[in-house]
Structure formats: structure tokens, C-alpha cells
Design a protein around this motif. Structure first.
Motif, mmCIF file in Angstrom:
data_model
loop_
_atom_site.group_PDB
_atom_site.id
_atom_site.type_symbol
_atom_site.label_atom_id
_atom_site.label_comp_id
_atom_site.label_asym_id
_atom_site.label_seq_id
_atom_site.Cartn_x
_atom_site.Cartn_y
_atom_site.Cartn_z
ATOM 1 N N SER A 1 0.822 -1.196 0.000
ATOM 2 C CA SER A 1 0.000 0.000 0.000
ATOM 3 C C SER A 1 0.857 1.246 0.000
ATOM 4 N N LYS A 2 1.971 1.204 0.752
ATOM 5 C CA LYS A 2 2.769 2.411 0.930
ATOM 6 C C LYS A 2 4.252 2.055 0.945
ATOM 7 N N MET A 3 4.949 2.296 -0.138
ATOM 8 C CA MET A 3 6.392 2.080 -0.170
ATOM 9 C C MET A 3 7.094 3.228 0.554
ATOM 10 N N SER A 4 8.152 2.893 1.256
ATOM 11 C CA SER A 4 8.940 3.936 1.913
ATOM 12 C C SER A 4 10.111 4.326 1.034
ATOM 13 N N SER A 5 10.716 5.469 1.351
ATOM 14 C CA SER A 5 11.900 5.896 0.613
ATOM 15 C C SER A 5 13.115 5.074 1.004
ATOM 16 N N GLY A 6 12.974 4.209 2.022
ATOM 17 C CA GLY A 6 14.089 3.364 2.447
ATOM 18 C C GLY A 6 14.063 1.988 1.824
ATOM 19 N N GLY A 7 13.080 1.702 0.961
ATOM 20 C CA GLY A 7 13.051 0.429 0.271
ATOM 21 C C GLY A 7 12.167 -0.617 0.923
ATOM 22 N N PHE A 8 11.607 -0.323 2.104
ATOM 23 C CA PHE A 8 10.706 -1.277 2.728
ATOM 24 C C PHE A 8 9.263 -0.813 2.546
ATOM 25 N N VAL A 9 8.313 -1.605 3.035
ATOM 26 C CA VAL A 9 6.901 -1.284 2.884
ATOM 27 C C VAL A 9 6.351 -0.899 4.254
ATOM 28 N N ARG B 1 23.921 -4.086 9.627
ATOM 29 C CA ARG B 1 23.454 -2.883 8.945
ATOM 30 C C ARG B 1 23.116 -3.224 7.510
ATOM 31 N N ARG B 2 21.895 -2.942 7.115
ATOM 32 C CA ARG B 2 21.478 -3.322 5.780
ATOM 33 C C ARG B 2 22.131 -2.451 4.724
ATOM 34 N N LYS B 3 22.288 -2.996 3.552
ATOM 35 C CA LYS B 3 22.893 -2.261 2.449
ATOM 36 C C LYS B 3 21.882 -1.294 1.846
ATOM 37 N N ILE C 1 27.908 19.302 6.721
ATOM 38 C CA ILE C 1 29.042 20.219 6.589
ATOM 39 C C ILE C 1 30.317 19.445 6.899
ATOM 40 N N GLY C 2 31.363 19.690 6.103
ATOM 41 C CA GLY C 2 32.625 19.001 6.315
ATOM 42 C C GLY C 2 32.676 17.715 5.521
ATOM 43 N N HIS C 3 32.812 16.594 6.219
ATOM 44 C CA HIS C 3 32.861 15.298 5.541
ATOM 45 C C HIS C 3 31.447 14.871 5.166
ATOM 46 N N PRO C 4 31.242 14.369 3.940
ATOM 47 C CA PRO C 4 29.890 13.962 3.518
ATOM 48 C C PRO C 4 29.344 12.815 4.371
ATOM 49 N N LEU C 5 28.034 12.731 4.418
ATOM 50 C CA LEU C 5 27.324 11.654 5.109
ATOM 51 C C LEU C 5 26.372 11.021 4.116
ATOM 52 N N ASP C 6 26.482 9.716 3.952
ATOM 53 C CA ASP C 6 25.623 9.013 3.006
ATOM 54 C C ASP C 6 24.163 9.116 3.458
ATOM 55 N N HIS C 7 23.296 9.493 2.536
ATOM 56 C CA HIS C 7 21.876 9.654 2.876
ATOM 57 C C HIS C 7 21.268 8.337 3.354
ATOM 58 N N SER C 8 21.833 7.203 2.904
ATOM 59 C CA SER C 8 21.287 5.912 3.331
ATOM 60 C C SER C 8 21.415 5.730 4.839
ATOM 61 N N PHE C 9 22.408 6.372 5.442
ATOM 62 C CA PHE C 9 22.541 6.315 6.902
ATOM 63 C C PHE C 9 21.321 6.962 7.565
#
Length: 510
Positions: free
Chosen positions: A44-52, A102-104, A247-255
């Protein structure tokens, strides 16, 4: 759990409707799987993280073979994001002995929402095949591309119905109270937005960056997700956007997606990355948001201690975040008792210690731009100190943290307007005492505050008549009467200087 479907439907309308809208469209699910080989999950509702969301879903058997064997996890939300834990096998381990990994990061284009995601303000993760406009599956767009021009959203194509199936879906949603409340009241946007300024030193090695992610950012996100403020919006089936700059070192949005995922209605939104910068970039974004959404509320937090890590900073970060998103701040602002609430309000000068707070946008939008405020603090200081004003600096040191110079202007910015009404349990009554200083020349009492407001805003910008400034500071109403009589803040301050000289003793914080 309920004994019968009827009990379940009667007592848990939200989830029973989710089940109905998912299981009740089996034919459409089969059609999606047939038409789109890349679709592995339908819900019904997909999330932006890949789960439902809420685990109401269908999945291909070929995909499930890649998902790890479920383990016995203490974190209950593991079982919701389990569906996207692919290629992480727990081979040879009994589920009770395995540890959560930690999931990929996973592509977002392997899932399909059965409805426009009103609750999470996301479109379908895929497209519904539309023979009238295209005859192949190349229309597929990943959510991350931000290209929805060829996507259908619950039957909409950029807000326009594009086929008979879409019209039927829209009718079903409109005729039902559905997932988002009564007909005509669908509103995915919360009236609360959180702004998060994340600084990770460029020079930090991987060990330190991992420590910051695991011991600083993750716990702080958890505090926000579990907070009363976010929970109150969940009860209204509204998503809370967590807007953040790095700011500074990048942070992966997946985190951010991973650590927000356990909370049903907390959605991270990465605004920008800056190689160098400070809190100004996020405070500026917050200010712009409030100018566009004056009826809303904002929360501001940051990982205090990222530059100078130590145990005391960890404690301040936890207390500050907790207070800004607390039940007390949420309810006090909602009731109109105040327009700003935060951790440890200080009077001399007014500010929330550590810069953690919640505020009404109707107040925030009145503030000067944060990028302009430091030069105005400096101008106020120079003119107040110079003859003939000759103000004193006794109650607090004449140094940058108390004057709002350098980086400290960011902390003093939120309380810089005379219309401030902070949420605190009580204020100290400032009592006269001959052992301190002349209150009519003290920069950290009303003379200096008024002088600062006249410099930053205008010579008539005074607090409302019922403001705490008039009742808590010495001779408050006398200052107000003088200013109103002369039509000038600076004129009223000078008149008071020329009159009675009183001395004061105060406490600093509340």
C-alpha cells in the motif's frame, strides 16, 4: 491482536484499512508483477528506504531468496525493514545467535505503491502501465531522480488523471475515509518540521567518523523519532520532515534513511552539503521555511560536541534534543502560551543554551536574517558603549559568547526579537541591590536590550504590553511609558539614564 476480523476492523481502523486496500487488490498486484520485471515488492505504501510501511505487502519468491533469514532481534523495527535486507545471509547460524547487521543501500525502484502515498507525501515508487501513452516499460523512474513527469501517482499524472484505472483509484480514495482521515481532509504535510545541522570534521578519520555516526547521530535521531513531538504528528497520520544539511565530511543519505526507518512518520530530507560552513546554513533554511509556512512550527537541533567531543557535550546534546521535542514544549506552544521553547533559557542575554529549541514560524519569520545579525550585534555594542551612552557590562562578561559575536550569533539569533515569549517554568524577579551596578546603564538589562532592538529592528520595536520583559526587569513599565511617550526607544533609554539610578542583583538562568 483480535479474535475476529470484525473486532480488528472495529478497533484498529487504520491498519485494517491498510489490509483491505492491499489484500483487496490482488489482481492489480499480479498485473504489476507481470508488466514490470524489476518490481520485487508491492504494498500500500512504499517507503523511501526500500521497505513497505507497516509490513502490508506482496513480494516475489525470487527476491525473497536473497533476503536474509530473519533473526531474533531486540529492535522490533528490524522486522519492518527486514524485507530490504538483501544479500546479507546469516548462513549456518541459528536465528537466536545471529546479530543484526546494517542493511545495504538498495535501489528504490524495486517497489511499487498501490496508492499515492498521502501519508508520507511520496509518489508511487514505480509507474502503472498506461497503454494510451506508452507501450513499453521504459517509463520507469527512480524516486531519487526527482523526475515524476511520466509517472502516475495513484492514477495522477502531474495531478491530471491519465487513464480509466487512475480515475477508479482516485474515486476509491475519495469515497473512503482511507488512510488519512475524512474525505476532503487529506493533508500529508505535518505542521512541524525539524531542521538538523550536521557537522563532521573533514580531518576526521574513518574511526572517528564511525564513532560520530554510531554514538552521536544515531542516538540523536532515535531521540527525535521517539519524541512526543514526532509521536503527536504520527497520531494525526502526518509525516514529519527531518531537513538536514551536512558540513565538512559527507554523510551518506542511506545512513539517515536507515536510522529514521524505524519511525513510521520521520522522513529525512537532505538539503545540501557544504565543504565548509556553520549553523547559519541550516538556520537560514529554517528561516526561509517559516516565511513560507507561517502557521507551522520548527524544531532546531544539531550534534553538539562534533567539533569538541567530550562527555559534558554528550549530556548537553541529549538534554537539548529531548527538551526541544518534549511534550512540554509541544503543548505549551500549541496552547499559545509561548512562541519559543528550548533547553535552559538564559536571561543575560536572552538565549537557549546550546541552541536546541522549538518555535512558532509566525515568530521566526519576524527575525532578521541570521547572516545579517552578527554585524548588527556589533553595531549595537559599539554604539551602546560609546559616549554619551556609556553602558556598562557587569552582569555578564563583555565577550563574544554574551555579545553575539563570531559563531555565537547563531545561538543568540532565535531570541533576538522583542516579541519573544519563551516557554519556561518561571523567571527570576530582578531585585534591587546596591552592590551591583546602575541598572539604567547596564547592557544586559533593559537599557541594553532595548538599545539592541532599536539597532537590529527599529527605534519603535518594543515588546507587547504583556511581555515578560516589562514585568521581570527593574522599572520595566517606566521604560515602556517613556518610550511610548517619546516615540523612540533610544530616546526613552536616555531619559531613564538621566533620571533615577538604581542598582540590581540578579540570578542568571531559569
Amino acid at each position: 491482536h483480535w479474535d475476529t476480523w470484525e473486532e480488528y476492523e472495529a478497533h484498529d481502523i487504520f491498519h485494517s484499512r491498510l489490509g483491505e486496500k492491499t489484500i483487496g487488490q490482488v489482481d492489480r498486484v499480479y498485473e504489476v508483477f507481470d508488466l514490470f520485471p524489476r518490481v520485487n515488492k508491492v504494498g500500500s505504501k512504499m517507503s523511501s528506504g526500500g521497505f513497505v510501511w507497516y509490513n502490508f505487502m506482496f513480494a516475489r519468491g525470487s527476491y525473497l531468496r536473497r533476503v536474509e533469514e530473519p533473526i531474533l532481534a531486540s529492535r522490533r523495527y528490524y522486522y519492518e525493514d527486514w524485507i530490504c535486507r538483501v544479500d546479507l545471509p546469516t548462513r549456518g547460524l541459528h536465528p537466536g545467535n545471529a546479530t543484526e547487521r546494517r542493511r545495504k543501500a538498495i535501489q528504490l525502484d524495486d517497489g511499487y505503491s498501490l496508492h499515492a502515498d498521502y501519508v508520507n507525501s511520496l509518489p508511487n515508487m514505480g509507474v502503472y502501465f498506461t497503454p494510451a501513452t506508452q507501450n513499453d516499460t521504459s517509463l520507469w523512474k527512480r524516486f531519487g531522480d526527482k523526475d515524476w513527469s511520466l509517472m502516475t501517482v495513484g492514477g495522477h499524472r502531474k495531478g491530471v488523471m491519465n487513464n480509466e484505472i487512475g480515475r477508479k483509484v482516485e474515486e476509491d480514495l475519495e469515497d473512503s475515509e482511507g488512510l488519512s482521515g475524512p474525505k476532503g481532509k487529506i493533508d500529508p504535510d505535518s505542521d512541524l518540521a525539524i531542521f538538523y545541522n550536521i557537522y563532521i570534521p573533514l580531518a576526521a578519520n574513518e574511526t572517528r567518523r564511525k564513532t560520530m555516526r554510531d554514538d552521536m547521530l544515531a542516538p540523536q535521531i532515535n531521540l527525535l523519532g521517539r519524541s512526543y513531538a514526532v509521536g503527536a504528528e504520527k497520531n494525526k497520520t502526518k509525516i514529519v520532515k527531518l531537513y538536514y544539511n551536512t558540513i565538512g565530511h559527507p554523510l551518506d543519505h542511506s545512513f539517515m534513511e536507515e536510522y529514521c526507518a524505524p519511525f513510521d512518520n520521520l522522513q529525512p530530507v537532505h538539503m545540501n552539503h557544504y565543504a565548509t560552513g556553520n549553523e547559519n546554513v541550516t538556520l537560514h533554511a529554517l528561516h526561509e521555511y517559516c516565511k513560507k509556512e507561517p502557521a507551522n512550527n520548527v524544531i532546531y537541533v544539531h550534534p553538539k560536541g562534533s567539533f569538541h567531543p567530550r562527555e559534558s557535550q554528550n549530556l548537553e546534546r541529549e538534554k537539548g534534543t529531548t527538551r526541544a521535542a518534549s511534550e512540554e514544549c509541544t503543548k505549551s506552544i500549541s496552547k499559545g502560551e509561548c512562541n519559543a521553547c528550548g533547553y535552559r533559557f538564559w536571561m543575560y542575554p536572552p538565549h537557549f543554551s546550546g541552541n536546541f529549541w522549538r518555535a512558532r514560524c509566525s515568530y521566526v519569520r519576524e527575525l532578521r536574517r541570521v547572516g545579517e545579525i552578527e554585524s548588527l550585534f556589533r553595531k549595537s555594542h559599539v554604539t551602546a558603549k560609546s559616549p554619551p551612552t556609556n553602558m556598562t557590562f557587569v552582569l555578564s562578561p563583555e565577550r563574544s559568547p554574551w555579545l553575539g559575536f563570531d559563531r555565537y550569533h547563531q545561538e543568540l539569533w532565535i531570541a533576538s526579537h522583542p516579541n519573544l515569549r519563551p516557554c519556561v517554568d518561571g523567571f527570576p524577579i530582578i531585585q534591587a541591590d546596591e552592590n551591583v551596578t546602575s541598572s539604567h546603564r547596564e547592557y544586559f538589562l533593559l537599557p541594553g536590550l532595548l538599545w539592541k532592538w532599536a539597532t537590529i529592528y527599529s527605534d519603535t520595536a518594543i515588546p507587547p504590553k504583556d511581555s515578560f520583559y516589562w514585568s521581570k526587569f527593574p522599572d520595566g513599565m517606566k521604560y515602556r511609558e517613556a518610550i511610548v511617550s517619546l516615540g523612540s526607544i533610544k530616546g526613552g533609554v536616555r531619559q531613564m539614564m538621566a533620571g533615577n539610578r538604581q542598582t540590581v542583583m540578579v540570578e542568571n538562568s531559569v
